[in-house]
Design an enzyme around this catalytic site. Sequence first.
Site, PDB file in Angstrom:
ATOM      1  N   ASN A 110      61.323  77.914  -1.754  1.00  0.00           N
ATOM      2  CA  ASN A 110      61.180  79.369  -1.858  1.00  0.00           C
ATOM      3  C   ASN A 110      59.762  79.804  -2.226  1.00  0.00           C
ATOM      4  O   ASN A 110      59.225  80.748  -1.649  1.00  0.00           O
ATOM      5  CB  ASN A 110      62.174  79.924  -2.885  1.00  0.00           C
ATOM      6  CG  ASN A 110      63.609  79.701  -2.461  1.00  0.00           C
ATOM      7  OD1 ASN A 110      63.861  79.187  -1.367  1.00  0.00           O
ATOM      8  ND2 ASN A 110      64.553  80.068  -3.310  1.00  0.00           N
ATOM      9  N   THR A 134      42.334 119.698  24.830  1.00  0.00           N
ATOM     10  CA  THR A 134      43.480 119.787  23.921  1.00  0.00           C
ATOM     11  C   THR A 134      44.673 120.096  24.810  1.00  0.00           C
ATOM     12  O   THR A 134      44.510 120.742  25.856  1.00  0.00           O
ATOM     13  CB  THR A 134      43.330 120.894  22.850  1.00  0.00           C
ATOM     14  OG1 THR A 134      43.411 122.166  23.491  1.00  0.00           O
ATOM     15  CG2 THR A 134      42.015 120.779  22.078  1.00  0.00           C
ATOM     16  N   HIS A 135      45.842 119.641  24.434  1.00  0.00           N
ATOM     17  CA  HIS A 135      47.054 119.833  25.262  1.00  0.00           C
ATOM     18  C   HIS A 135      46.872 119.249  26.663  1.00  0.00           C
ATOM     19  O   HIS A 135      47.510 119.703  27.611  1.00  0.00           O
ATOM     20  CB  HIS A 135      47.413 121.318  25.409  1.00  0.00           C
ATOM     21  CG  HIS A 135      47.459 122.068  24.126  1.00  0.00           C
ATOM     22  ND1 HIS A 135      48.610 122.276  23.414  1.00  0.00           N
ATOM     23  CD2 HIS A 135      46.467 122.666  23.423  1.00  0.00           C
ATOM     24  CE1 HIS A 135      48.335 122.982  22.317  1.00  0.00           C
ATOM     25  NE2 HIS A 135      47.040 123.221  22.301  1.00  0.00           N
ATOM     26  N   SER A 153      48.815  95.554  43.908  1.00  0.00           N
ATOM     27  CA  SER A 153      50.250  95.720  44.084  1.00  0.00           C
ATOM     28  C   SER A 153      50.744  94.688  45.081  1.00  0.00           C
ATOM     29  O   SER A 153      50.008  94.288  45.984  1.00  0.00           O
ATOM     30  CB  SER A 153      50.523  97.134  44.598  1.00  0.00           C
ATOM     31  OG  SER A 153      51.725  97.162  45.340  1.00  0.00           O
ATOM     32  N   ASN A 191      45.398  98.538  40.039  1.00  0.00           N
ATOM     33  CA  ASN A 191      46.100  99.071  38.867  1.00  0.00           C
ATOM     34  C   ASN A 191      45.476  98.625  37.542  1.00  0.00           C
ATOM     35  O   ASN A 191      45.076  97.468  37.405  1.00  0.00           O
ATOM     36  CB  ASN A 191      47.569  98.615  38.896  1.00  0.00           C
ATOM     37  CG  ASN A 191      48.285  99.150  40.127  1.00  0.00           C
ATOM     38  OD1 ASN A 191      48.048 100.284  40.542  1.00  0.00           O
ATOM     39  ND2 ASN A 191      49.133  98.329  40.707  1.00  0.00           N
ATOM     40  N   TYR A 211      66.166  85.000  -3.741  1.00  0.00           N
ATOM     41  CA  TYR A 211      66.040  84.427  -2.398  1.00  0.00           C
ATOM     42  C   TYR A 211      67.368  84.476  -1.645  1.00  0.00           C
ATOM     43  O   TYR A 211      68.428  84.230  -2.230  1.00  0.00           O
ATOM     44  CB  TYR A 211      65.564  82.964  -2.454  1.00  0.00           C
ATOM     45  CG  TYR A 211      65.478  82.379  -1.058  1.00  0.00           C
ATOM     46  CD1 TYR A 211      64.392  82.637  -0.241  1.00  0.00           C
ATOM     47  CD2 TYR A 211      66.547  81.640  -0.520  1.00  0.00           C
ATOM     48  CE1 TYR A 211      64.336  82.168   1.063  1.00  0.00           C
ATOM     49  CE2 TYR A 211      66.495  81.152   0.775  1.00  0.00           C
ATOM     50  CZ  TYR A 211      65.378  81.427   1.561  1.00  0.00           C
ATOM     51  OH  TYR A 211      65.327  80.963   2.855  1.00  0.00           O
ATOM     52  N   GLN A 244      64.433  84.321   6.028  1.00  0.00           N
ATOM     53  CA  GLN A 244      63.852  83.538   7.120  1.00  0.00           C
ATOM     54  C   GLN A 244      63.668  84.398   8.373  1.00  0.00           C
ATOM     55  O   GLN A 244      62.738  84.183   9.143  1.00  0.00           O
ATOM     56  CB  GLN A 244      64.783  82.357   7.414  1.00  0.00           C
ATOM     57  CG  GLN A 244      64.348  81.470   8.533  1.00  0.00           C
ATOM     58  CD  GLN A 244      65.221  80.223   8.596  1.00  0.00           C
ATOM     59  OE1 GLN A 244      65.219  79.421   7.673  1.00  0.00           O
ATOM     60  NE2 GLN A 244      65.984  80.069   9.651  1.00  0.00           N
ATOM     61  N   LYS A 298      60.281  86.098   9.510  1.00  0.00           N
ATOM     62  CA  LYS A 298      59.117  85.368  10.021  1.00  0.00           C
ATOM     63  C   LYS A 298      58.821  85.671  11.487  1.00  0.00           C
ATOM     64  O   LYS A 298      57.667  85.921  11.850  1.00  0.00           O
ATOM     65  CB  LYS A 298      59.343  83.857   9.853  1.00  0.00           C
ATOM     66  CG  LYS A 298      58.680  83.305   8.612  1.00  0.00           C
ATOM     67  CD  LYS A 298      58.536  81.810   8.645  1.00  0.00           C
ATOM     68  CE  LYS A 298      59.794  81.094   8.292  1.00  0.00           C
ATOM     69  NZ  LYS A 298      59.669  79.641   8.208  1.00  0.00           N
TER      70      LYS A 298
HETATM   71  N1  ARG Z   1      62.874  78.574   6.227  1.00  0.00           N
HETATM   72  C1  ARG Z   1      63.154  79.091   4.943  1.00  0.00           C
HETATM   73  C2  ARG Z   1      62.636  80.528   4.847  1.00  0.00           C
HETATM   74  O1  ARG Z   1      61.818  80.904   5.606  1.00  0.00           O
HETATM   75  C3  ARG Z   1      62.472  78.258   3.901  1.00  0.00           C
HETATM   76  C4  ARG Z   1      63.047  78.417   2.538  1.00  0.00           C
HETATM   77  C5  ARG Z   1      64.352  77.741   2.420  1.00  0.00           C
HETATM   78  N2  ARG Z   1      64.884  77.934   1.124  1.00  0.00           N
HETATM   79  C6  ARG Z   1      66.200  77.759   0.846  1.00  0.00           C
HETATM   80  N3  ARG Z   1      66.556  77.969  -0.380  1.00  0.00           N
HETATM   81  N4  ARG Z   1      67.066  77.447   1.787  1.00  0.00           N
HETATM   82  O2  ARG Z   1      63.111  81.266   4.030  1.00  0.00           O
END
Ligand code: ARG
Length: 439
Positions: free
Chosen positions: A114, A159-160, A282, A290, A321, A326, A329
């Site tokens: 974490n 403008t506009h 095209s 284009n 957590y 996850q 990401k």
């Molecule tokens: N891939 C996980 C994430 O991005 C990593 C952390 C995992 N931690 C856990 N307690 N399962 O959060």
Amino acid sequence: MTDFLWRKDGGEAGPDEVVMEFLAGEDVQLDRELLLFDLRASAAHANGLAQIGILDDEENARLQAELRALAEEYRAGRLALGPPFEDGHSAIESWLSERLGALGAKIHTGRSRNDQVAVALRLYLKDRLGRLQDACVRVATVLLERAQRDQSIPMPGYTHLQRAMPSSAALWLAGHAEAFIDNAELAALVRGWLDASPLGTASGFGVNLPLPRQAVAAELGFARLVLNPQCAQNSRGKIELQAMAALAAATLDLRRLAWDLSLFATREFGFVRLPPRYCTGSSIMPNKNNPDTVELLRATHAVVVGAQAELQAVLDLPSGYHRDLQATKAPLLRAFRGGLQALALLPELLEAFEWQEDRMRAAITPELFATDRATRRAARGQPFREAYRAVAADLETGAAPDVEASLAERVSLGACAEPALELLAERLRGLKPTAEAPT
Ligand code: ARG
């Protein structure tokens, strides 16, 4: 590779392959963009463990050497991160254990995945915000140089989307330059705001070791610590959102700039010629040319805003957590990948497009001088509303319009006669390039 980090001796079987595939999703692939940051943070963590005697000097030296080797091999493409590793964190521990035996697993003393992912993400964000800042500075620099160069090119102002007043190419260019200076400063501000290390907070409750958190943070180049372990976890996703807001400010301006260029490049406007390098044809209409590059630059903002919404939606969580995190990401990495790639294209495009000055001059028709005429009368003492009506009643007459004279008269600070480009250049010089280690 070794088994899952969390497998216990004599423990139950746990998730089968199908469930594991679901849990992992594309996580381990996404960790490819975070791995080098994770390796850096792992090295700093090991140094911290050595400082408090958990590792002796020789053990730490071996770990440091192996972490450096892993980074080198990874950069050179000799080390692949992917399934069956659960994630980048497991891969690091597994590689270290393969190469160093029992010592490899010592690295995880006093840390959790974490805080490991949290610190890697903070390092990633600092790096990408630095790149964002530098990209915005490059865009603003080209725009400002062109504004300097193109000061004599008049252009109708709108403008506009209706013709409004005589203006200039330089005003348009410097207008976008100032916006990108703002964006560079915003990136720097957000970078400073999130410049804090969560490493050493472990799973969100701290650990029963006197980890030298300050020293480890300083080694990683952080300005300060996230002190409270719960805050370290709860800020996950929140800091990403602010970083994406800084990115979105830049892509919003990119969208507007691209919109302008795509309009100006139409036969109807004809103000701009885009170099062939940025255009495509095209598949059916032999006559077409284009402006696809400009259009996809415009669409970049949609990708960023979509990612912001996706990330925002994940954050409906209680404290601490949760594996949901996850899912922050993918949108984050996607937004920065697309946003920075688009911004990187911009300087050369802005350098290379050509103004069609004759078309711009021809579009500055006599009625565009009406505001100048009304203001001139007001300056001589006529109440402005009276002057406005008098000019409105007689739009086409008055002295033969002279665009150069009109622009030379526009002396309010920032306008065509006083563009104050030097003041903008000064702000730009205040934005020092960020010096991040290459990743
Ligand atoms: N891939 C996980 C994430 O991005 C990593 C952390 C995992 N931690 C856990 N307690 N399962 O959060």
